[in-house]
Design a protein around this motif. Structure first.
Motif, PDB file in Angstrom:
ATOM      1  N   THR A 252       8.815  13.267  11.906  1.00 34.98           N
ATOM      2  CA  THR A 252       8.830  14.672  11.523  1.00 34.98           C
ATOM      3  C   THR A 252       7.741  15.395  12.310  1.00 34.98           C
TER       4      THR A 252
ATOM      5  N   THR B 281       4.720  11.619  10.350  1.00 35.64           N
ATOM      6  CA  THR B 281       4.638  13.061  10.507  1.00 35.64           C
ATOM      7  C   THR B 281       3.521  13.359  11.489  1.00 35.64           C
TER       8      THR B 281
ATOM      9  N   GLY C  34       2.677  14.063   0.718  1.00 33.18           N
ATOM     10  CA  GLY C  34       3.463  12.840   0.592  1.00 33.18           C
ATOM     11  C   GLY C  34       2.980  11.676   1.429  1.00 33.18           C
ATOM     12  N   ALA C  35       1.922  11.875   2.224  1.00 34.51           N
ATOM     13  CA  ALA C  35       1.446  10.800   3.106  1.00 34.51           C
ATOM     14  C   ALA C  35       0.733   9.702   2.319  1.00 34.51           C
ATOM     15  N   ASP C  36       0.816   8.488   2.830  1.00 33.41           N
ATOM     16  CA  ASP C  36       0.068   7.360   2.268  1.00 33.41           C
ATOM     17  C   ASP C  36      -1.252   7.177   2.993  1.00 33.41           C
TER      18      ASP C  36
ATOM     19  N   HIS D  65      12.831   8.771  12.171  1.00 31.64           N
ATOM     20  CA  HIS D  65      11.716   8.602  11.244  1.00 31.64           C
ATOM     21  C   HIS D  65      10.527   9.505  11.579  1.00 31.64           C
TER      22      HIS D  65
ATOM     23  N   LYS E 293       4.367   6.256   4.722  1.00 31.65           N
ATOM     24  CA  LYS E 293       4.431   7.605   5.270  1.00 31.65           C
ATOM     25  C   LYS E 293       3.073   7.897   5.887  1.00 31.65           C
TER      26      LYS E 293
ATOM     27  N   HIS F 117       4.090   6.628  -2.471  1.00 28.17           N
ATOM     28  CA  HIS F 117       5.112   7.336  -1.688  1.00 28.17           C
ATOM     29  C   HIS F 117       5.908   6.383  -0.780  1.00 28.17           C
ATOM     30  N   CYS F 118       5.620   5.085  -0.880  1.00 27.40           N
ATOM     31  CA  CYS F 118       6.257   4.138   0.038  1.00 27.40           C
ATOM     32  C   CYS F 118       7.670   3.779  -0.425  1.00 27.40           C
TER      33      CYS F 118
ATOM     34  N   ASN G 253       7.405   0.136   3.828  1.00 28.29           N
ATOM     35  CA  ASN G 253       7.284   1.197   4.824  1.00 28.29           C
ATOM     36  C   ASN G 253       6.421   2.312   4.284  1.00 28.29           C
TER      37      ASN G 253
ATOM     38  N   HIS H  70       8.158   3.035  10.136  1.00 24.92           N
ATOM     39  CA  HIS H  70       7.428   3.823   9.157  1.00 24.92           C
ATOM     40  C   HIS H  70       7.868   5.277   9.336  1.00 24.92           C
ATOM     41  N   HIS H  71       7.631   6.084   8.320  1.00 24.88           N
ATOM     42  CA  HIS H  71       7.951   7.508   8.409  1.00 24.88           C
ATOM     43  C   HIS H  71       6.703   8.230   8.911  1.00 24.88           C
TER      44      HIS H  71
END
Length: 218
Positions: free
Chosen positions: A57, A40, A75-77, A55, A14, A3-4, A12, A37-38
């Motif tokens: 959420t 959440t 979707g997280a890494d 970035h 998630k 998902h990166c 980057n 990084h994204h």
């Protein structure tokens, strides 16, 4: 699934941060956002999240609700949990839901913030610090909660790391500290929130301490 994304040559990620409005969690979030990084965050009270970043959420929800976790984790890494005990069983009751959600999403890496109480005792290596004379805390309730989480992660197939700080004053960021696998470095008495958050955050790209506890102090 990867998902990166690649941003100017930097990988980057998630990242899902749980406990993001707490002392350590808020600084972990800040470190991750600084590196673009994204991130959440799953929070009960979004208004407590003072950060505004493109970035970031913010998902309103509860870690005791599997559906909320699934919405946030998609979707997280990697998952970073800085949930604290708060006098409840939220910590240990949420972990089975987190583990299950990670399994369903195919996510393997989780980094959590524990307590030095669940490290092995140097004086009595067959027991944990909170069960020994090394611990100065009168109440073992919080350590018992963290111990339950440690046991749940041990039983899982996840690539987990538990960062175990000793006394956590707010303090300043020094960037220099001692870490040791499964025990607290000798003579360690404290570590700042900021340095604990930094080390925890750095584990997203470090596999040195997978499936182990890490004692951290000055």
């Amino acid at each position: 699934m990867d998902h990166c994304i690649i941003w100017r040559g930097i990988r980057n990620m998630k990242i899902l941060v749980l406990g993001a409005t707490g002392r350590v969690g808020s600084q972990i979030t800040a470190y991750a956002l600084k590196d673009q990084h994204h991130v959440t965050v799953l929070v009960r009270h979004p208004e407590k999240c003072q950060v505004h970043d493109e970035h970031l959420t913010i998902i309103q929800g509860n870690v005791l609700n599997k559906e909320d976790i699934m919405r946030a984790i998609r979707g997280a890494d990697v998952v970073i949990s800085a949930l604290n005990t708060d006098g409840t069983h939220t910590l240990s009751e949420s972990m089975p839901l987190i583990i299950e959600a990670m399994r369903e999403e195919g996510i393997t890496r989780i980094i959590t913030v524990g307590t030095a109480g669940i490290l092995q005792s140097r004086l009595s290596p067959s027991i944990l610090r909170y069960q020994s004379s090394e611990s100065r805390r009168k109440s073992t309730r919080a350590a018992e909660e963290h111990h339950r989480v440690y046991s749940l992660l041990q039983e899982s197939t996840l690539e987990w790391t538990i960062v175990c700080p000793t006394y956590l004053p707010d303090g300043e960021h020094l960037g220099v500290y001692r870490v040791e696998r499964d025990v607290l470095p000798e003579g360690g008495t404290e570590i700042s929130v900021s340095d604990t958050a930094e080390f925890t955050y750095k584990q997203i790209k470090d596999d040195s301490y997978i499936k182990t506890r890490v004692g951290i102090c000055y």
